[in-house]
Enzyme design. Structure first.
Site, short mmCIF file in Angstrom:
data_model
loop_
_atom_site.label_atom_id
_atom_site.label_comp_id
_atom_site.label_asym_id
_atom_site.label_seq_id
_atom_site.Cartn_x
_atom_site.Cartn_y
_atom_site.Cartn_z
N SER A 1 64.59 2.46 27.02
CA SER A 1 65.25 1.29 27.40
C SER A 1 66.28 1.01 26.52
O SER A 1 66.37 1.19 25.18
CB SER A 1 64.25 0.05 27.17
OG SER A 1 64.65 -1.12 27.66
N GLU A 2 67.47 1.00 26.80
CA GLU A 2 68.56 0.87 26.03
C GLU A 2 68.76 -0.29 25.04
O GLU A 2 69.65 -0.02 24.09
CB GLU A 2 69.71 0.75 26.92
CG GLU A 2 70.26 -0.43 27.94
CD GLU A 2 69.41 -0.16 29.11
OE1 GLU A 2 68.67 0.26 29.57
OE2 GLU A 2 70.19 -1.03 30.20
#
Lengths: 238, 224, 238, 224
Positions: D48-49
Site C-alpha cells: 500500500s503506497e
C-alpha cells in the site's frame, strides 16, 4: 509460497557471472559480507566491477577478490586503509580501474538506482577534481553537479536476521550500505546471522522490506575481518 | 615565540566553540580528540557518517561489537538516545545541512575559505571518504591544524595548490598559534597566542590577515 | 542540556507566522497532527501555504484551517476525499491556489529538500499535464522530468513516542510523510502520544533521528479525525 | 451476446494472472476486489503506497487501529512478515521498479497503452494520488474495467482524449468481455467471452484488435 531462504553460500552466488557489476555492503569491518565474498573468490568469477565504500584489507573480503585478479574495476570512496596493500599495489601497477566517488554521492547514486531516479543534483564535489567533466548547474543560486545512478547486477549484503520473505533487520552500524544497495541490484543476496520465522521481526525495525531481497542464506558464525587479518599477520610474521 | 598549543590543547580550544546541544561530526585523526575535551556542562551529540547519531566512546573491554565502528573504522559505543540509519540517510543528514559543526584537518586553506584536505595529489592511491560531503553540507566547518607544515610553509595560502575538497567552505581555523575566522571580509584573527606578535603570525601565514578589534589571547590549560 | 520537550501545543506553535510554508504530515486519518493543526487554527495565523498529501475532511485538521480562510495555497496530491467539501468549495470559487503533485513526486521533492538535493529526474508524470512546463530530459534512453525540492518553514508531524533529544518512533502507517517532512523544514514540531526517557526508544526503530526535530509536545489522547467528523455529522443532522 | 463478467469475476480473472510470490499494489476501488479472489495456493504480498508491505484484510471488530489505513484510507491490518516505511521509501519502491504488478481502473486506454484514469478533465477538484507513480514504476500494469462506458463508448481508443496518467504503460486490460495484452504489436486479444464473436468485440473497441492464435475463452466461476 514465497521462500527466499537459500541452502548454502555457493548456491546463493551460483549465477554470478563473469563481468558482473556487484554492490558490496559494509563499511570497514561492519556489515562486510565476507562469507559471500569468499565463496565468490572460491568460485573464481572474473572481470568483476565492485561498488563498495572500501576495498578490503589484508587478503580478506573484497581484498581477496582483488588479490585473485577477479576484479577489473572498483567504484569506491575510500580504498586506502591500514593494510590495504592489495589495492595499493594493483593501482600503482595500473592493473585496476578505480572510480573514486565521494561517500555521500556514492550512497545517493546507489539509492537513485533503487528509487528510479534518473539523476540528481548535489553540491558535493563542486570545485574539486571529482566534479571535472560533470554537468554543472546553478539552482536557486547554488551550484550543483549532476550525478547518475549506479545500478548493479548483484548485491552482496550482510544483515543480522532475515525471514523467508526476505525482510531484513540489521545490527547497529552494520546497516550502512545495506538498505540502498538491496534496492539497487537485479539480484540481492544476503547473508544473515539468523533466519527467523515470518512475523518475528519487528515491522517497525525492518530496515530492508522483503521486496528488495532475492536470496537469504544463514551464516550463524560469520567470518570476522579482524580475526582473519590478525591470522594473516601472524602467519606472515611466523 | 611562545609555546604553540599541543594537539590536545587545540582540541580543547575547539571544544569551547561547540555550543550546548550541537550535532557534531568529527573527522578522522586529530579532530577525534575534540570528544575528549568538551565542557562538561554541555550535551553534544556526535554523528558518525557511517550511520550513527549519539556515538559514544570506545567500548570497555568485553563490550566490543565489530558491527559498531565509527567513520575511522574504530570500535565505538552508542549512547542512550542514539540511533542507527543507513548510508543514504546519513549523507542526506550531512548534505541536507543538518550537522551544526564538522571538525576536519587540512593540508591547505585559501584566503576565501577553500579547503584542500583529501589528497596530496601524488598519493599512490587517493581516498576521499565523506570529506567533500561534510564540507558541502555542514552549517559550520572548523579546521584543526598546525599553522605551518613541518617544512615551515604556511597552510593558509592565497590559492590552494592541492586538489580541493570544497570551495569557500571553511568557517574557522583553529591552529596551534591562532584562531582565525573566514568570512566575506577575508581571514580575521580572533585569537592569537599571548606574546605572539601579529607581525610574526602574519609572516607565518600566506595571506594578509586582519586582527579583530576584540581579539583575545589564545589560551588552553596544560593537557599534555 | 538538549531538551526539546515543549510544555504545550500553543507554545510549540507560537512562532508560526503569517505567510509560513508548512509541511503537514499524515495520510488520511493516519498520522494527522490534528491537535497541532487545531492549535494553529485557534492562533489564527493566515496566508499559509500547506504542503500535505490530503486537504482534510469535514472541518477537521487542515480542513479547519481552510474553512477559516487561513490558507492561501495548498500543495498536495489528493485533495478530494469523501467529505472534503471545504477544499471543493474554495477551489470552485477560486479562493485557493492548488498545486497538484503526484504522490511519489511530492514525497521525493520533500526528501530532496531535506537531503540537500538540488533537483532530480523522475519518470513520473512524463506525457501528462502535470509535466507541462517542466524540463524534460532523456537519460540512458528513458524520458524524465526535472523536479525541485519543497522546503518548508515549519513541519507539523504526529508520532507515537519521542524523547528529549527529539528522536521519534512512529506507530504503523502513521509514519507516512513524517520522516521526510521532519528533514525538510527549518523548524520541526512534533506531537507524540508519549514522551519517554532517553534510551527507551529502540535505536534500530527510530525512524526520525533526533537531529531532525526541534520541538516535541506530548498529547496523550490525540484528537481523532474519525470521531470529530462523526460528531460534526451528528450535529449537522440534529 | 453472452453475459459479461461481474466486477467480482473480473477480479477473479485478474487473480489468475498474479503469480505466486508477487508483490502487488491494488488501486483504490474495483482493483481492491482482487484481494478477495486470489488462488489459495499462492502467496501474494500487497503493497500500500502509504507505507505498508504485507497488508492484510480489514480488522476484526475491536482490532481497529486508526493509524493503520490503506491507500484508500480504509482501516486494514498487517500480516506476519509485513513492514512499515515512510512515503519517500514507499515511492522509491514503486518508482524504482520493484512492484511486480499494479492493478488500476481506467477511463481510457490508447492503442499504444497510454492510460487515462485520474481525471475526467472537468473535475471541480482534481486529485492524482499515486497513480502516475504506479504506472511509471510497476513492472506490469493491469487494468480492470468495463469494456465500454455506461453510454456505450469504447474505453480502448485510438488516442486518449482525457488527460493522461502515463504513456505506453498498460500491460493488459481485463474487461468484462475480454483480456487484451498491449505490446509493441498493438492490442492482442488473449481471451474473449465464449460466444462473443470477434467482430462484435471489435465493434465495441475503438482500435483494431488482433486475436491471438492461442486465444482462450474468458471464463470465471459464479461469484455474484
Amino acid at each position: 509460497m514465497m521462500n527466499k531462504i537459500t541452502g548454502s553460500l555457493d548456491e546463493a552466488i551460483a549465477d554470478i557471472h563473469d563481468g558482473a557489476v556487484i554492490h558490496v555492503g559494509g563499511f570497514g569491518l561492519a556489515g562486510s559480507p565476507i562469507d559471500l565474498l569468499h565463496a565468490l573468490a572460491d568460485k573464481g568469477t572474473r572481470d568483476l566491477t565492485i561498488v563498495s565504500n572500501n576495498a578490503g584489507v589484508g587478503r580478506v573480503g573484497i581484498a581477496r577478490l582483488l588479490y585473485n585478479g577477479q576484479v577489473s574495476k572498483i567504484v569506491c570512496s575510500f580504498p586506502r586503509q591500514q593494510n590495504s596493500t592489495v589495492i595499493d599495489d594493483l593501482h600503482r601497477e595500473g592493473k585496476i580501474e578505480l572510480e573514486l566517488v565521494p561517500q555521500g554521492t556514492l550512497a545517493e547514486r546507489i539509492r537513485a538506482a533503487g528509487a528510479g531516479v534518473g539523476g540528481f543534483y548535489t553540491p558535493t564535489s563542486v570545485g574539486t577534481p571529482l566534479a571535472e567533466g560533470k554537468e554543472h548547474r546553478v539552482i536557486d543560486g547554488k551550484e550543483y553537479v549532476l550525478e547518475l545512478p549506479i545500478h548493479a547486477d548483484f548485491a552482496l549484503i550482510k544483515a543480522e536476521r532475515g525471514d523467508r520473505w526476505g525482510n531484513l533487520v540489521y545490527h547497529k552500524a552494520q546497516r550502512n550500505f545495506g538498505p540502498p544497495m538491496c534496492m539497487a541490484a537485479d539480484t540481492t543476496i544476503v547473508q544473515v546471522r539468523q533466519v527467523v520465522d515470518l512475523g518475528e521481526l519487528d515491522p517497525e525495525a525492518i530496515a530492508t522490506p522483503s521486496i528488495f531481497v532475492d536470496r537469504v542464506v544463514e551464516v550463524p558464525d560469520p567470518l570476522s575481518e579482524r580475526v582473519l587479518v590478525a591470522e594473516e599477520e601472524k602467519q606472515a610474521n611466523a | 615565540m611562545p609555546e604553540p598549543l599541543t594537539r590536545n590543547q587545540i582540541a580543547w580550544r575547539v571544544g569551547r566553540d561547540v555550543p550546548d546541544g550541537s550535532f557534531v561530526n568529527l573527522g578522522i585523526g586529530m579532530p577525534e580528540l575534540v570528544a575528549n575535551f568538551l565542557p562538561e556542562d554541555r550535551e553534544i551529540v556526535f554523528q558518525s557518517e557511517n550511520g550513527i547519531l549519539g556515538m559514544g566512546p570506545r567500548p570497555e573491554p568485553g563490550e566490543e561489537d565489530e558491527e559498531l565502528v565509527n567513520a575511522g573504522k574504530k570500535l565505538v559505543t552508542l549512547l542512550p538516545g542514539g540511533s542507527f540509519f543507513h548510508h543514504a540517510d546519513s549523507f542526506a543528514m550531512i548534505r541536507g545541512g543538518h550537522i551544526d559543526i564538522c571538525v576536519l584537518g587540512a593540508f591547505q586553506i585559501s584566503e576565501t575559505g577553500d579547503l584542500a584536505n583529501w589528497t596530496t595529489g601524488n598519493d599512490a592511491l587517493p581516498g576521499v571518504g565523506g570529506a567533500m560531503d561534510l564540507v558541502a553540507g555542514s552549517k559550520r566547518v572548523f579546521i584543526m591544524t598546525t599553522h605551518n607544515t613541518k617544512g615551515g610553509d604556511p597552510k593558509i595560502v592565497k590559492e590552494c595548490t592541492l586538489p580541493l575538497t570544497g570551495k569557500g567552505c571553511v568557517s574557522t581555523v583553529y591552529s596551534d598559534i591562532a584562531v582565525i575566522d573566514f568570512g566575506p571580509d577575508g581571514p580575521i584573527v580572533r585569537e592569537k597566542l599571548d606574546g605572539l606578535e601579529f607581525d610574526e603570525l602574519q609572516e607565518r601565514t600566506g595571506v594578509p590577515l586582519r586582527l579583530a578589534n576584540d581579539w583575545q589571547p589564545l589560551e588552553a590549560p596544560a593537557l599534555g
